[in-house]
Design an enzyme around this catalytic site. Sequence first.
Site, PDB file in Angstrom:
ATOM      1  N   GLU A 170      -0.459  -0.310  11.427  1.00 49.67           N
ATOM      2  CA  GLU A 170      -1.232  -1.473  11.901  1.00 49.67           C
ATOM      3  C   GLU A 170      -0.712  -2.087  13.208  1.00 49.67           C
ATOM      4  O   GLU A 170      -0.498  -3.283  13.292  1.00 49.67           O
ATOM      5  CB  GLU A 170      -1.254  -2.544  10.810  1.00 49.67           C
ATOM      6  CG  GLU A 170      -1.833  -2.038   9.506  1.00 49.67           C
ATOM      7  CD  GLU A 170      -1.882  -3.108   8.413  1.00 49.67           C
ATOM      8  OE1 GLU A 170      -1.274  -4.178   8.587  1.00 49.67           O
ATOM      9  OE2 GLU A 170      -2.527  -2.852   7.387  1.00 49.67           O
ATOM     10  N   ASN A 212      -0.907   4.897  10.936  1.00 43.28           N
ATOM     11  CA  ASN A 212      -1.823   4.432   9.889  1.00 43.28           C
ATOM     12  C   ASN A 212      -2.399   3.070  10.274  1.00 43.28           C
ATOM     13  O   ASN A 212      -1.664   2.196  10.749  1.00 43.28           O
ATOM     14  CB  ASN A 212      -0.999   4.306   8.585  1.00 43.28           C
ATOM     15  CG  ASN A 212      -1.837   4.097   7.344  1.00 43.28           C
ATOM     16  OD1 ASN A 212      -2.739   4.896   7.069  1.00 43.28           O
ATOM     17  ND2 ASN A 212      -1.550   3.046   6.582  1.00 43.28           N
ATOM     18  N   HIS A 249     -10.223   0.373   3.865  1.00 37.56           N
ATOM     19  CA  HIS A 249     -10.522  -0.728   2.941  1.00 37.56           C
ATOM     20  C   HIS A 249     -11.916  -1.230   3.324  1.00 37.56           C
ATOM     21  O   HIS A 249     -12.069  -1.993   4.267  1.00 37.56           O
ATOM     22  CB  HIS A 249      -9.505  -1.857   3.101  1.00 37.56           C
ATOM     23  CG  HIS A 249      -8.110  -1.470   2.719  1.00 37.56           C
ATOM     24  ND1 HIS A 249      -7.749  -1.202   1.416  1.00 37.56           N
ATOM     25  CD2 HIS A 249      -6.983  -1.309   3.453  1.00 37.56           C
ATOM     26  CE1 HIS A 249      -6.457  -0.894   1.377  1.00 37.56           C
ATOM     27  NE2 HIS A 249      -5.972  -0.943   2.600  1.00 37.56           N
ATOM     28  N   GLU A 278      -5.888   4.570   2.072  1.00 31.40           N
ATOM     29  CA  GLU A 278      -5.836   3.393   1.185  1.00 31.40           C
ATOM     30  C   GLU A 278      -7.237   3.007   0.731  1.00 31.40           C
ATOM     31  O   GLU A 278      -7.609   1.831   0.714  1.00 31.40           O
ATOM     32  CB  GLU A 278      -5.176   2.211   1.919  1.00 31.40           C
ATOM     33  CG  GLU A 278      -3.797   2.533   2.457  1.00 31.40           C
ATOM     34  CD  GLU A 278      -3.108   1.346   3.138  1.00 31.40           C
ATOM     35  OE1 GLU A 278      -3.571   0.200   3.004  1.00 31.40           O
ATOM     36  OE2 GLU A 278      -2.089   1.585   3.812  1.00 31.40           O
ATOM     37  N   ASP A 280     -10.467   1.750  -0.751  1.00 31.72           N
ATOM     38  CA  ASP A 280     -11.118   0.928  -1.774  1.00 31.72           C
ATOM     39  C   ASP A 280     -12.411   0.399  -1.171  1.00 31.72           C
ATOM     40  O   ASP A 280     -12.531   0.284   0.045  1.00 31.72           O
ATOM     41  CB  ASP A 280     -10.223  -0.185  -2.351  1.00 31.72           C
ATOM     42  CG  ASP A 280      -9.512  -1.022  -1.312  1.00 31.72           C
ATOM     43  OD1 ASP A 280      -9.963  -1.082  -0.153  1.00 31.72           O
ATOM     44  OD2 ASP A 280      -8.482  -1.644  -1.660  1.00 31.72           O
TER      45      ASP A 280
HETATM   46  C1  XIL Z   1      -0.801  -4.396   0.156  1.00 34.40           C
HETATM   47  C2  XIL Z   1      -0.405  -4.252  -1.302  1.00 34.40           C
HETATM   48  O1  XIL Z   1      -1.439  -3.580  -1.972  1.00 34.40           O
HETATM   49  C3  XIL Z   1      -0.159  -5.600  -1.914  1.00 34.40           C
HETATM   50  O2  XIL Z   1       0.381  -5.447  -3.225  1.00 34.40           O
HETATM   51  C4  XIL Z   1       0.819  -6.397  -1.070  1.00 34.40           C
HETATM   52  O3  XIL Z   1       0.923  -7.704  -1.597  1.00 34.40           O
HETATM   53  C5  XIL Z   1       0.346  -6.464   0.366  1.00 34.40           C
HETATM   54  O4  XIL Z   1       0.161  -5.148   0.866  1.00 34.40           O
HETATM   55  N1  XIL Z   1      -2.550  -2.264   4.410  1.00 34.40           N
HETATM   56  C6  XIL Z   1      -1.424  -1.581   4.040  1.00 34.40           C
HETATM   57  C7  XIL Z   1      -0.874  -1.761   2.679  1.00 34.40           C
HETATM   58  O5  XIL Z   1      -0.916  -0.743   4.806  1.00 34.40           O
HETATM   59  O6  XIL Z   1       0.517  -1.659   2.651  1.00 34.40           O
HETATM   60  C8  XIL Z   1      -1.307  -3.067   2.074  1.00 34.40           C
HETATM   61  O7  XIL Z   1      -0.865  -3.110   0.726  1.00 34.40           O
HETATM   62  C9  XIL Z   1      -2.797  -3.231   2.179  1.00 34.40           C
HETATM   63  C10 XIL Z   1      -3.245  -3.217   3.614  1.00 34.40           C
END
Ligand code: XIL
Length: 455
Positions: A170, A212, A249, A278, A280
């Site tokens: 990020e 990422n 996401h 990741e 969802d």
């Molecule tokens: C999130 C986790 O799922 C949570 O449990 C934590 O509180 C915060 O981080 N981007 C990422 C992940 O790269 O590491 C994040 O994970 C979600 C967004």
Amino acid sequence: MTERCQGDTRPRTGPRARTAIVLAAAALLAATSAAFLPGTASAGTTLGASAAEKGRYFGTAVAASRLSDGNYTTILNREFNSVTPENEMKIDATEPQQGRFSYGAAEQIVNHARSRGMSVRGHTLAWHSQQPPWMESMSGSALRSAMLNHVTQVATHFRGQVVAWDVVNEAFEDGTSGARRNSNLQRTGNDWIEAAFRAARAADPNAKLCYNDYNTDNWTHAKTQAVYNMVRDFKSRGVPIDCVGFQSHFNNDSPYVSNYRTTLSSFAALGVDVQVTELDIQGASAATYRSVVEDCLAVARCNGITVWGIRDSDSWRASQTPLLFNSSGQKKAAYDAVLAALNNGTTPTDPPTTPPTTPPTTPPGGSCTATLQDSTRWGDRFNSQVTVSGASNWTVVVAVTPPQKVSNTWNGTPTWDSSGNVMTMRSNGSGNVFGFTTMANGTWTRPVVRSCTVS
Ligand code: XIL
């Protein structure tokens, strides 16, 4: 599995050669189809097995604290063949005090995964978020050295156990600027990202190194283009980057878009693997999940998908019910859509090269028989399928020829000898057909079944 290589170095083909190659491929396929057809007998049972038959992995984020929940681990062990620690490898978890490293929770996940033949994605070595307080308050050259030391220490600690690292997470701003995110790491100098990648490569030369990010799904967005330009620049200057992770996401503010496939293929064309890291989806639309899987399968270098949690109740955005299992652990419609998409998915369309010519081996062993057949083949790897008869409680020993490495398995529980070339596969209740992917590493010798015994 103990070693997994996610590389895909398939040669690219120019348009002028395409017609001739398609015709030649069709002829070759017709001539060799009996030995060459992708295996279907064991398709369709679990996400991991179905993805593996397409030469991909299907993973999930895992929280160490949930490993004592039997409902959770039952689904994890049954469905997934890759794992990403959700928080346990982040900077605040692994170096809570400067120079004092803490790996317990991460190791719990790594051991759980590897002892069951799942691979591990490491997440994440350098990030503006979830920094421990000591790092948050640092700046300048002290922070730069501390960051590089962190990358080196953690990547060294997990060397050989993590197949891919999110080295930097990020680092770009949202919105239309296309600029780097203003963070304490960015303020140490614009070259902090490449410095982190170089440190990671030196610490673990065999791990795939990924950048990422989120909101990089829409090909037209400034942030996507900015990351693309960085990766192109890194590849042109020899900065060691192997893969790009798309967090994906998806929600009402940041929805799935149909040019996602263009995004994945455009990055892949730069010479990196792409991974959905990741996933969802707010509301878990089955159609959207299906589209994401189809998009990944359409891109030869999209080598895996990770969902960000198992059940809705495990999600960091639980109220959006964005995952594949409901809070009781039952499969949702989105699960069925993903599984169907994995099973229907096309395999990459590269022309097949000459398949091995030796006939299938059928060695006797104990009171069962194991027959190995060739399955799908890509430019850098191939699948094999082993059918066991005579016992449901079987143990089959298979050997590959160095420098080949088995990178993925399905429908069995593998263990390895110390060389990593001899795999002992035990039945795990998924039936009598198991399979595995072998990274050829230049050697296309057919794997050999050494024995089949009743365990
Ligand atoms: C999130 C986790 O799922 C949570 O449990 C934590 O509180 C915060 O981080 N981007 C990422 C992940 O790269 O590491 C994040 O994970 C979600 C967004």
